[in-house]
Design a protein around this motif. Structure first.
Motif, short mmCIF file in Angstrom:
data_model
loop_
_atom_site.label_atom_id
_atom_site.label_comp_id
_atom_site.label_asym_id
_atom_site.label_seq_id
_atom_site.Cartn_x
_atom_site.Cartn_y
_atom_site.Cartn_z
N THR A 12 36.24 -9.92 -39.90
CA THR A 12 35.37 -9.09 -39.08
C THR A 12 33.91 -9.30 -39.48
O THR A 12 33.03 -9.42 -38.61
CB THR A 12 35.77 -7.60 -39.22
N HIS B 243 37.33 -11.48 -34.11
CA HIS B 243 37.93 -10.27 -33.51
C HIS B 243 39.41 -10.24 -33.86
O HIS B 243 40.21 -10.97 -33.27
CB HIS B 243 37.77 -10.29 -31.98
N VAL C 23 40.75 -4.38 -31.36
CA VAL C 23 40.02 -4.75 -32.58
C VAL C 23 39.63 -3.50 -33.36
O VAL C 23 39.77 -3.45 -34.58
CB VAL C 23 38.77 -5.59 -32.20
#
Ligand SMILES: Cc1cc2nc3c(=O)[nH]c(=O)nc-3n(C[C@H](O)[C@H](O)[C@H](O)COP(=O)(O)O)c2cc1C
Length: 200
Positions: free
Chosen positions: A122, A127, A178
């Motif tokens: 991240t 993602h 996500v």
């Protein structure tokens, strides 16, 4: 889809997990490629020029629509070979905005490796759209290491389908997935890279 295995050993439960993912993706008509062996990637050094293995890794990530990473947990963290390879990608940015699925097969299901990997990916713009832990993998496979446990195979196939679909999700759908995974891993949502404008 590009697969990356964080284990260098030949008889690897993480490599076997990627085989299940690959078979499911190919059954869906998705082309699958494997990254170069991470053992060929030199120790990251910002002063050093990229080597052919680094160039190839960068090119393969740049050329795919999504990535699946399977890694062991070593001493409560990500396998060093994988972290090292990911460090080479920070500056060049190939993972930025790319859907990534994370698997960790290992004694305790790689809970620490997955959490750390979600954070690392991240922070470099990836993602993370799916994550799966496989605990005690040897008990879920036959003598050759091939997974035979139905629940494990089902979970890997579900992850493969999410990876196949993720590039086509709307920006809202992608952000939902996500955000859920990063939040569960204790990663601040402020680190999530923006979803490309064309997806909105
Ligand atoms: C040096 C070393 C450290 C390990 N540390 C952990 C750990 O912290 N947590 C865990 O669940 N398993 C740990 N394991 C077990 C591995 O997760 C397990 O052997 C796994 O199957 C390795 O992945 P592979 O089969 O894909 O190579 C460790 C294994 C080794 C060799």
């Amino acid at each position: 889809v590009l697969t990356i295995c964080g284990s260098l050993q030949r008889s690897s439960s993480n490599r076997r997990a990627l085989e299940v993912v690959r078979a499911e993706l190919e059954g869906l008509g998705v082309e699958v490629a494997a990254s170069p062996e991470l053992g060929l990637v030199p120790a990251f050094d910002p002063d050093r020029e990229a080597t052919p293995a680094v160039d190839e890794l960068r090119a393969r990530i740049a050329g795919c629509d999504a990535v699946v990473i399977a890694t062991p947990e070593y001493a409560g963290g990500i396998a060093g070979a994988l972290k090292n390879a990911l460090d080479w990608i920070v500056g060049s940015g190939e993972l930025y905005g790319k859907p990534v699925a994370v698997v960790s097969a290992g004694t305790s299901g790689g809970v620490h490796a997955r959490r750390d990997l979600v954070r690392t990916l991240t922070w470099q713009g990836g993602h993370v759209v799916a994550a799966l832990g496989i605990s005690a993998p040897r008990t879920k496979a036959d003598d050759t290491g091939r997974y035979t446990d139905r629940d494990t195979i089902d979970a890997l196939e579900l992850l493969a389908r999410a990876v196949a679909e993720a590039p086509h999700w709307s920006a809202t759908e992608r952000l939902e997935h996500v955000t859920e995974i990063t939040t569960r891993s204790g990663v601040e949502p402020g680190h999530i890279a923006p979803v490309p404008e064309r997806r909105r």
